[in-house]
Design an enzyme around this catalytic site. Sequence first.
Site, PDB file in Angstrom:
ATOM      1  N   ASP A   1      54.061 100.449  48.573  1.00  0.00           N
ATOM      2  CA  ASP A   1      53.742  99.018  48.518  1.00  0.00           C
ATOM      3  C   ASP A   1      52.344  98.786  49.066  1.00  0.00           C
ATOM      4  O   ASP A   1      52.081  99.057  50.235  1.00  0.00           O
ATOM      5  CB  ASP A   1      54.798  98.277  49.373  1.00  0.00           C
ATOM      6  CG  ASP A   1      54.604  96.773  49.382  1.00  0.00           C
ATOM      7  OD1 ASP A   1      53.809  96.256  48.575  1.00  0.00           O
ATOM      8  OD2 ASP A   1      55.276  96.120  50.209  1.00  0.00           O
TER       9      ASP A   1
ATOM     10  N   HIS B   1      60.161  92.048  44.106  1.00  0.00           N
ATOM     11  CA  HIS B   1      59.874  92.395  45.505  1.00  0.00           C
ATOM     12  C   HIS B   1      59.547  91.095  46.246  1.00  0.00           C
ATOM     13  O   HIS B   1      58.680  90.331  45.826  1.00  0.00           O
ATOM     14  CB  HIS B   1      58.694  93.370  45.539  1.00  0.00           C
ATOM     15  CG  HIS B   1      58.345  93.867  46.897  1.00  0.00           C
ATOM     16  ND1 HIS B   1      58.994  94.940  47.476  1.00  0.00           N
ATOM     17  CD2 HIS B   1      57.422  93.450  47.804  1.00  0.00           C
ATOM     18  CE1 HIS B   1      58.468  95.162  48.677  1.00  0.00           C
ATOM     19  NE2 HIS B   1      57.513  94.271  48.904  1.00  0.00           N
TER      20      HIS B   1
ATOM     21  N   MET C   1      59.111  91.593  56.933  1.00  0.00           N
ATOM     22  CA  MET C   1      58.034  91.883  57.893  1.00  0.00           C
ATOM     23  C   MET C   1      58.215  90.912  59.036  1.00  0.00           C
ATOM     24  O   MET C   1      57.427  89.977  59.226  1.00  0.00           O
ATOM     25  CB  MET C   1      56.673  91.733  57.203  1.00  0.00           C
ATOM     26  CG  MET C   1      56.354  92.892  56.278  1.00  0.00           C
ATOM     27  SD  MET C   1      55.004  92.540  55.146  1.00  0.00           S
ATOM     28  CE  MET C   1      55.932  91.800  53.806  1.00  0.00           C
TER      29      MET C   1
ATOM     30  N   SER D   1      55.945  92.006  42.909  1.00  0.00           N
ATOM     31  CA  SER D   1      55.874  91.292  44.189  1.00  0.00           C
ATOM     32  C   SER D   1      55.441  89.840  44.001  1.00  0.00           C
ATOM     33  O   SER D   1      54.283  89.560  43.668  1.00  0.00           O
ATOM     34  CB  SER D   1      54.905  91.993  45.140  1.00  0.00           C
ATOM     35  OG  SER D   1      54.772  91.229  46.315  1.00  0.00           O
TER      36      SER D   1
ATOM     37  N   ASP E   1      58.531  89.409  49.774  1.00  0.00           N
ATOM     38  CA  ASP E   1      57.914  89.684  51.077  1.00  0.00           C
ATOM     39  C   ASP E   1      58.147  88.540  52.047  1.00  0.00           C
ATOM     40  O   ASP E   1      57.617  87.445  51.862  1.00  0.00           O
ATOM     41  CB  ASP E   1      56.403  89.846  50.905  1.00  0.00           C
ATOM     42  CG  ASP E   1      56.030  91.152  50.221  1.00  0.00           C
ATOM     43  OD1 ASP E   1      56.455  92.208  50.712  1.00  0.00           O
ATOM     44  OD2 ASP E   1      55.316  91.096  49.206  1.00  0.00           O
TER      45      ASP E   1
ATOM     46  N   MET F   1      57.424  87.209  55.737  1.00  0.00           N
ATOM     47  CA  MET F   1      56.518  87.451  56.878  1.00  0.00           C
ATOM     48  C   MET F   1      56.689  86.344  57.910  1.00  0.00           C
ATOM     49  O   MET F   1      56.786  85.170  57.545  1.00  0.00           O
ATOM     50  CB  MET F   1      55.072  87.437  56.404  1.00  0.00           C
ATOM     51  CG  MET F   1      54.782  88.407  55.290  1.00  0.00           C
ATOM     52  SD  MET F   1      53.042  88.322  54.856  1.00  0.00           S
ATOM     53  CE  MET F   1      53.025  89.412  53.444  1.00  0.00           C
TER      54      MET F   1
ATOM     55  N   MET G   1      54.457 102.044  53.455  1.00  0.00           N
ATOM     56  CA  MET G   1      53.382 101.076  53.183  1.00  0.00           C
ATOM     57  C   MET G   1      52.089 101.835  52.892  1.00  0.00           C
ATOM     58  O   MET G   1      51.726 102.763  53.622  1.00  0.00           O
ATOM     59  CB  MET G   1      53.167 100.155  54.394  1.00  0.00           C
ATOM     60  CG  MET G   1      54.265  99.141  54.637  1.00  0.00           C
ATOM     61  SD  MET G   1      54.616  98.059  53.228  1.00  0.00           S
ATOM     62  CE  MET G   1      53.057  97.194  53.018  1.00  0.00           C
TER      63      MET G   1
ATOM     64  N   HIS H   1      61.638  92.670  51.401  1.00  0.00           N
ATOM     65  CA  HIS H   1      60.840  93.417  52.386  1.00  0.00           C
ATOM     66  C   HIS H   1      60.614  92.503  53.595  1.00  0.00           C
ATOM     67  O   HIS H   1      59.808  91.585  53.533  1.00  0.00           O
ATOM     68  CB  HIS H   1      59.518  93.820  51.706  1.00  0.00           C
ATOM     69  CG  HIS H   1      58.525  94.483  52.614  1.00  0.00           C
ATOM     70  ND1 HIS H   1      57.207  94.663  52.258  1.00  0.00           N
ATOM     71  CD2 HIS H   1      58.652  95.020  53.861  1.00  0.00           C
ATOM     72  CE1 HIS H   1      56.564  95.283  53.235  1.00  0.00           C
ATOM     73  NE2 HIS H   1      57.418  95.500  54.222  1.00  0.00           N
TER      74      HIS H   1
HETATM   75  C1  DX5 Z   1      51.859  93.299  51.706  1.00  0.00           C
HETATM   76  C2  DX5 Z   1      53.105  93.153  50.910  1.00  0.00           C
HETATM   77  C3  DX5 Z   1      53.011  93.579  49.501  1.00  0.00           C
HETATM   78  C4  DX5 Z   1      52.029  92.852  48.635  1.00  0.00           C
HETATM   79  C5  DX5 Z   1      51.415  93.894  47.737  1.00  0.00           C
HETATM   80  O1  DX5 Z   1      52.150  93.229  53.058  1.00  0.00           O
HETATM   81  O2  DX5 Z   1      54.152  93.885  51.507  1.00  0.00           O
HETATM   82  O3  DX5 Z   1      54.288  93.592  48.875  1.00  0.00           O
HETATM   83  O4  DX5 Z   1      52.593  91.837  47.836  1.00  0.00           O
HETATM   84  O5  DX5 Z   1      50.359  93.315  47.106  1.00  0.00           O
HETATM   85  P1  DX5 Z   1      49.309  94.122  46.222  1.00  0.00           P
HETATM   86  O6  DX5 Z   1      50.059  94.765  45.115  1.00  0.00           O
HETATM   87  O7  DX5 Z   1      48.397  93.052  45.777  1.00  0.00           O
HETATM   88  O8  DX5 Z   1      48.640  95.115  47.133  1.00  0.00           O
HETATM   89 ZN    ZN Z   2      56.021  94.170  50.374  1.00  0.00          ZN
END
Ligand code: DX5
Ligand code: ZN
Length: 217
Positions: free
Chosen positions: A174, A32, A67, A7, A34, A36, A136, A65
């Site tokens: 995740d 990965h 969000m 990630s 993310d 947001m 999650m 991913h």
């Molecule tokens: C959180 C993200 C994750 C995040 C995980 O909302 O979706 O992908 O990067 O981070 P770690 O591995 O640090 O929990």
């Molecule tokens: Zn994620």
Amino acid sequence: MNILSSSILAADFWKLGEDIACVERTECRYLHIDVMDGVFVPAISFGMPVIKSIRRRTDLFFDVHLMIVEPEKYVEEFAQCGADLINFHLEATECPEQVISKIRKTGKKAGITIKPGTPAEAVFPYLSEVDMVLVMTVEPGFGGQKLMLECLEKVRTIRKYAEEKHLPIDIQVDGGIKKDNVHLALEAGANVIVAGSAIFREDAEANIRAFLDAMAE
Ligand code: DX5
Ligand code: ZN
């Protein structure tokens, strides 16, 4: 097959290219990503321009991913930017079927994601339509949180249901996964493991290799 997905939320964006090159030097093939929006989750991360730029430089599999609210408005654009798989949150849309069919039309893989408070059964109606379910294991929005062990029960429930129905889906987890707790996620039935803060600190390459070793045990 067990897969590790690194990630980049935890990467150092000053040297994002170098951090991605570290992943490329290992056996880890998934990145990965993310996205947001500050609405579905409190934080804002990054979006299309970043994905487009890194797509030009790497062949890693882009596990995106989302969000964001109303993912149906954006899936085509994320596909064009270079996503290989698009995961959207069931809680973020009123029309999950439409999101899945839009992703399918782009030819990319489709994934559906649930937050810790959403029951496992909520994804059952969509399992035959998607390639992946992302369970999650922290509240989405931030890296570096602690794994919520109770979420692994949902992984168990979904894996059991998928096996009963002969659905060959990937189950991704995740949040809060480290090399010393990854076995718990694998035992529960997850086969795609996301890790951010456990990878992008100090020596990322060594961290990935240690993770892959822990996953192979
Ligand atoms: C959180 C993200 C994750 C995040 C995980 O909302 O979706 O992908 O990067 O981070 P770690 O591995 O640090 O929990
Ligand atoms: Zn994620």
